[in-house]
Scaffold this motif. Structure first.
Motif, short mmCIF file in Angstrom:
data_model
loop_
_atom_site.label_atom_id
_atom_site.label_comp_id
_atom_site.label_asym_id
_atom_site.label_seq_id
_atom_site.Cartn_x
_atom_site.Cartn_y
_atom_site.Cartn_z
N THR A 193 27.82 40.78 45.19
CA THR A 193 29.00 40.76 46.11
C THR A 193 29.23 42.04 46.70
N THR A 199 34.27 46.66 44.21
CA THR A 199 34.48 45.96 42.96
C THR A 199 35.97 45.34 42.80
N GLY A 216 35.49 39.07 40.08
CA GLY A 216 34.84 37.92 40.74
C GLY A 216 33.53 38.60 41.19
N THR A 217 33.40 40.10 41.31
CA THR A 217 32.27 40.83 41.78
C THR A 217 31.21 40.16 40.90
N VAL A 218 29.79 40.05 41.47
CA VAL A 218 28.71 39.70 40.71
C VAL A 218 27.64 40.71 41.23
N THR A 256 23.29 41.80 39.59
CA THR A 256 22.34 41.46 38.68
C THR A 256 21.35 42.76 38.05
N PRO A 316 22.20 38.46 35.24
CA PRO A 316 23.41 38.46 36.07
C PRO A 316 24.97 38.68 35.51
N GLU A 335 29.31 39.14 35.96
CA GLU A 335 30.35 38.82 36.53
C GLU A 335 31.59 39.61 36.31
N THR A 357 35.15 39.86 35.26
CA THR A 357 36.32 39.15 34.92
C THR A 357 37.72 39.64 34.70
N LEU A 393 32.78 42.51 31.53
CA LEU A 393 31.55 41.74 32.46
C LEU A 393 31.21 40.59 31.47
N ARG A 438 25.84 36.21 32.35
CA ARG A 438 25.81 34.60 32.97
C ARG A 438 24.06 34.41 33.01
#
Length: 146
Positions: free
Chosen positions: A40, A44, A47-49, A51, A64, A66, A68, A83, A86
């Motif tokens: 993303t 930041t 919703g920023t992702v 890895t 990975p 995200e 939250t 974070l 995922r």
């Protein structure tokens, strides 16, 4: 899930410690054989992702994550980022909380619970100890970096 808890003090003000500890690309440079890939675009926010890719040659795994929760420190208040992991290999969550410390500087609280799929639960203490060593080193280096 193995739990990792790290507490560090720094002379940096909360905003300075926050900037260093939420610079996701710099995290990869602190962990051996790891690089961070931003999925993303900045800045930041929830919703920023991104890895963390760890490995050597063709043997790699992705972690990975995200964002939250994204609550940067404001005057007199603590900052908190959460974070969610995922991935297929590593699951769980991490939180970085940064508080102003009495007399100046900051106190950093890194909390993480993670599960490495395929590892039996009797290895949880080993995973937790490795996590404390690895993440503790990364926090120290991120806070010390110029």
């Amino acid at each position: 899930m193995p739990a990792v808890r790290i507490i560090r003090r720094t002379v940096l003000p909360p905003a300075g410690a926050w900037r260093r500890l939420t610079d996701w690309e710099r995290h990869g440079a602190q962990v051996p054989c790891t690089r961070t890939i931003l999925v993303t675009p900045p800045p930041t926010r929830v919703g920023t992702v991104f890895t963390a890719r760890t490995g050597v040659g063709s043997v790699t795994f992705d972690d990975p994550m995200e964002v939250t929760l994204w609550r940067p420190p404001v005057a007199g208040g603590a900052g908190l980022v959460r974070l969610e992991k995922r991935g297929r290999t590593v699951t769980g969550w991490a939180e970085i909380e940064i508080r102003g410390a009495p007399g100046g500087g900051s106190e950093v609280h890194w909390r993480e619970e993670l599960r490495v799929r395929g590892l039996p639960r009797f290895l949880d203490p080993v995973v937790a100890a490795a996590g404390r060593a690895l993440f503790g080193r990364a926090v120290d280096r991120l806070l010390a970096a110029k």
